[in-house]
Design an enzyme around this catalytic site. Structure first.
Site, PDB file in Angstrom:
ATOM      1  N   GLY A   9      22.792  40.726 -27.856  1.00 50.47           N
ATOM      2  CA  GLY A   9      23.779  40.924 -28.911  1.00 50.47           C
ATOM      3  C   GLY A   9      24.203  42.378 -28.867  1.00 50.47           C
ATOM      4  N   LEU A  10      25.222  42.657 -28.059  1.00 52.43           N
ATOM      5  CA  LEU A  10      25.564  44.054 -27.793  1.00 52.43           C
ATOM      6  C   LEU A  10      26.860  44.494 -28.471  1.00 52.43           C
ATOM      7  CD1 LEU A  10      24.444  44.167 -24.046  1.00 52.43           C
ATOM      8  CD2 LEU A  10      23.186  44.946 -26.068  1.00 52.43           C
ATOM      9  N   ARG A  33      26.178  37.385 -24.873  1.00 53.12           N
ATOM     10  CA  ARG A  33      26.751  36.065 -24.594  1.00 53.12           C
ATOM     11  C   ARG A  33      27.854  36.192 -23.533  1.00 53.12           C
ATOM     12  NH1 ARG A  33      29.977  32.854 -28.284  1.00 53.12           N
ATOM     13  NH2 ARG A  33      30.020  34.802 -29.422  1.00 53.12           N
ATOM     14  N   LYS A  75      25.024  38.176 -35.534  1.00 55.90           N
ATOM     15  CA  LYS A  75      25.386  37.937 -36.938  1.00 55.90           C
ATOM     16  C   LYS A  75      24.289  37.152 -37.645  1.00 55.90           C
ATOM     17  CE  LYS A  75      30.270  37.982 -37.970  1.00 55.90           C
ATOM     18  NZ  LYS A  75      31.024  37.997 -36.705  1.00 55.90           N
ATOM     19  N   LYS A 183      15.134  45.544 -47.222  1.00 59.03           N
ATOM     20  CA  LYS A 183      16.477  45.955 -46.798  1.00 59.03           C
ATOM     21  C   LYS A 183      17.527  45.411 -47.760  1.00 59.03           C
ATOM     22  CE  LYS A 183      19.782  47.689 -44.256  1.00 59.03           C
ATOM     23  NZ  LYS A 183      21.014  46.996 -44.446  1.00 59.03           N
ATOM     24  N   HIS A 186      17.463  47.581 -50.695  1.00 58.55           N
ATOM     25  CA  HIS A 186      18.117  48.831 -50.285  1.00 58.55           C
ATOM     26  C   HIS A 186      19.634  48.704 -50.461  1.00 58.55           C
ATOM     27  CE1 HIS A 186      20.484  51.007 -47.262  1.00 58.55           C
ATOM     28  NE2 HIS A 186      19.616  51.988 -47.359  1.00 58.55           N
ATOM     29  N   ASN A 187      20.172  47.594 -49.988  1.00 59.37           N
ATOM     30  CA  ASN A 187      21.613  47.417 -50.081  1.00 59.37           C
ATOM     31  C   ASN A 187      22.072  47.227 -51.526  1.00 59.37           C
ATOM     32  OD1 ASN A 187      21.464  47.513 -47.289  1.00 59.37           O
ATOM     33  ND2 ASN A 187      22.987  45.908 -47.006  1.00 59.37           N
ATOM     34  N   ARG A 288      32.808  44.892 -57.949  1.00 58.75           N
ATOM     35  CA  ARG A 288      33.534  44.600 -56.705  1.00 58.75           C
ATOM     36  C   ARG A 288      34.309  43.293 -56.850  1.00 58.75           C
ATOM     37  NH1 ARG A 288      30.262  46.329 -51.184  1.00 58.75           N
ATOM     38  NH2 ARG A 288      29.387  48.268 -51.980  1.00 58.75           N
ATOM     39  N   ARG A 447      16.225  29.782 -81.346  1.00 56.14           N
ATOM     40  CA  ARG A 447      15.757  28.713 -80.446  1.00 56.14           C
ATOM     41  C   ARG A 447      14.852  27.745 -81.196  1.00 56.14           C
ATOM     42  NH1 ARG A 447      12.391  30.180 -76.805  1.00 56.14           N
ATOM     43  NH2 ARG A 447      12.905  28.586 -75.254  1.00 56.14           N
TER      44      ARG A 447
HETATM   45  C1  6PG Z   1      23.164  49.945 -43.957  1.00 62.02           C
HETATM   46  C2  6PG Z   1      24.293  49.227 -44.601  1.00 62.02           C
HETATM   47  C3  6PG Z   1      24.772  48.111 -43.723  1.00 62.02           C
HETATM   48  C4  6PG Z   1      26.125  47.587 -44.088  1.00 62.02           C
HETATM   49  C5  6PG Z   1      26.204  47.019 -45.461  1.00 62.02           C
HETATM   50  C6  6PG Z   1      27.619  46.938 -45.947  1.00 62.02           C
HETATM   51  O1  6PG Z   1      22.127  49.970 -44.582  1.00 62.02           O
HETATM   52  O2  6PG Z   1      23.333  50.450 -42.857  1.00 62.02           O
HETATM   53  O3  6PG Z   1      23.864  48.717 -45.823  1.00 62.02           O
HETATM   54  O4  6PG Z   1      23.779  47.137 -43.730  1.00 62.02           O
HETATM   55  O5  6PG Z   1      27.044  48.596 -43.921  1.00 62.02           O
HETATM   56  O6  6PG Z   1      25.645  45.758 -45.396  1.00 62.02           O
HETATM   57  O7  6PG Z   1      27.626  46.059 -46.982  1.00 62.02           O
HETATM   58  P1  6PG Z   1      28.909  45.458 -47.622  1.00 62.02           P
HETATM   59  O8  6PG Z   1      29.859  45.109 -46.524  1.00 62.02           O
HETATM   60  O9  6PG Z   1      28.400  44.253 -48.346  1.00 62.02           O
HETATM   61  O10 6PG Z   1      29.449  46.521 -48.505  1.00 62.02           O
END
Ligand code: 6PG
Length: 477
Positions: A9-10, A33, A75, A183, A186-187, A288, A447
């Site tokens: 996956g490059l 691929r 992906k 992760k 984190h996001n 968003r 309730r």
């Molecule tokens: C990271 C980013 C990465 C990606 C986000 C973007 O840690 O390097 O979080 O994973 O850029 O997933 O997220 P959205 O497209 O949902 O804003």
């Protein structure tokens, strides 16, 4: 020769990780691929290190030393399953498949379980830092077995970002899906940080009356203090950028509809399941989605609001200082919420997650990297059982010092009609936790009234019900 690691996956992330491994002295087998991409990589960057270009799955697997370390950078979702299905039959017990994509941790748990039956270690790994990070040093969050980390960890440490104290930004987060879970959070925190910064910008523009260029300078100043972080730094860059075609501030020519790929939404969905109030992150996701409802927004533009009355001079400057306080306090809250979710996930799924170690590996390489994370690490290191970041004395003291300004900023936002869902959610969370009494008691009464759902009393053990339709006496339930 055989390769210590293979990357299939490059696309840009996979390619840059492969180059990062090679630049660090590892022999890297390559597979994609469409083989042209593999050959292009070697043609363009072959001099950076030792690559073995392969075309078929069999060749790729044969190029790897055993136990094999095979990293898939495709992906998330079905493509990941398809690649696993292609390679797993070619592997042997003890081999490792490392998924470095943004997979949902529940998928990672399933894949780990399925591959374990075959004796294959599946290592779901969060990788943050975008393209640049992948090449120069990302923050890496691997899950999976301890055994796999023993073999893989040193390599990941080598290619990872290094914190200021030299520590590599990678740790074995926990078993199976723990890495992808962390992760994901984190996001979620990334979304919250971005939303809070967005609100600060909007307030500086609409309430303080500053131009984007002036606001960029304010962010640059903030970036020299406690808000020092990658996201603040790039915010200043984006705000000072001028569109070449029109000469307008870049931020004014971009369509104001924020997109998302799903990790922030997952953070909130899982938090709902775990019963963890991540209100700041949720507001960031909702902000968003609100921005994207173009028709709804167009149909609402005529709705009444206050007349804009921007500040000027010293008042504007004083307001900007207050916004810094509000932003910092709100940031503490969103990290508090994120770390709560990590603790709850760890408990639910039996991961022994070291919160101090997680904050340590976020200090560099990742999108939310910030000086602030060193302080979170210090808080958890001092007290690993810290019930909440807000119970850390230093953070509590800082919020205490910020709270008057935080409230003032929100009051101004409300008066002037500037939407601040992130700041407001953070303050409500803070006040909610502080409150000696919450209206939840009333909720319980309601309730019990309509559904005999019972309640507990402050003064006695047990569950009780009031005979609301009768003489309103209380019975033990
Ligand atoms: C990271 C980013 C990465 C990606 C986000 C973007 O840690 O390097 O979080 O994973 O850029 O997933 O997220 P959205 O497209 O949902 O804003």
């Amino acid at each position: 020769t055989s390769a210590q690691i293979g990357v299939t996956g490059l696309a840009v992330m996979g390619r840059n990780l492969a180059r990062n491994f090679a630049r660090n002295g590892y022999t890297v087998a390559l597979h994609n691929r469409t083989a042209s991409r593999t050959h292009d990589l070697v043609k363009e960057f072959g001099q950076e290190g030792d690559f073995i270009a392969t075309e078929t799955a069999e060749e790729f697997v044969a190029a790897l030393e055993r136990p094999r370390r095979l990293m898939i950078m495709v992906k998330a979702g079905d493509p990941t399953d398809a690649v696993i299905k292609e390679f797993a039959p070619l592997l042997e017990p003890g081999d490792m498949i490392i998924d470095g994509g943004n997979a949902h941790f529940a998928d990672t748990r399933r894949r780990e379980r399925e591959l374990r039956e075959q004796g294959i270690h599946f290592v779901g790994t969060g990788i943050s830092g975008g393209e640049e990070g992948a090449l120069h040093g990302p923050s890496i969050m691997p899950g999976g077995s301890k055994e796999s980390y023993a073999s893989l960890g040193p390599m990941l440490e080598k290619i990872s970002a290094k914190a200021k104290d030299g520590a590599p930004c990678v740790t074995h987060v926990g078993a199976d899906g723990a890495g992808h879970f962390v992760k994901m959070v984190h996001n979620g925190i990334e979304y919250a940080d971005m939303q809070l910064i967005g609100e600060a910008y909007q307030l500086l523009r609409d309430v303080a009356g500053y131009t984007p260029a002036q606001i960029a300078d304010i962010f640059r100043t903030w970036n020299t203090g406690r808000l020092d972080s990658y996201l603040i730094e790039i915010t200043a860059e984006v705000l000072s950028h001028v569109d070449a075609a029109t000469g307008k501030p870049f931020v004014d020519v971009v369509v104001d509809q924020a997109e998302q790929k799903g990790t922030g939404r997952w953070t909130v969905q899982i938090a709902l399941d775990l019963g963890v109030p991540v209100s700041g992150i949720a507001e960031a996701v909702f902000a968003r989605s609100l921005s994207g409802h173009a028709a709804l927004r167009a149909a609402s533009r005529h709705l009444a609001g206050p007349r804009p009355a921007p500040l000027s001079g010293a008042e504007a400057a004083a307001f900007a200082d207050r916004v810094e306080q509000a932003l910092y306090a709100s940031k503490i809250v969103s990290y508090t919420q994120g770390f709560h979710e990590i603790a709850a996930g760890g408990e639910e799924y039996g991961w022994d997650i070291d919160q101090g170690a997680v904050s340590a590996i976020w200090r560099a390489g990742c999108i939310i990297r910030a000086a602030f994370l060193d302080r979170i690490r210090a808080a958890y290191d001092a007290r690993p059982d810290l019930p909440s970041l807000l119970s850390d004395e230093t953070f509590a003291r800082e919020i205490a010092a910020a709270q008057d300004d935080w409230r003032e900023v929100l009051a101004a936002a409300v008066r002037q009609g500037v939407p601040t869902p992130g700041f407001a959610a953070a303050l409500s969370y803070y006040d909610g936790l502080r409150a000696p009494r919450l209206p939840a008691a009333l909720t319980q009464g309601q309730r019990d009234f309509f559904g005999a759902h019972t309640y507990r009393r402050v003064d006695r053990e047990g569950a009780f019900h009031t005979l609301w339709g009768g003489d309103r006496s209380e019975v033990s339930a």
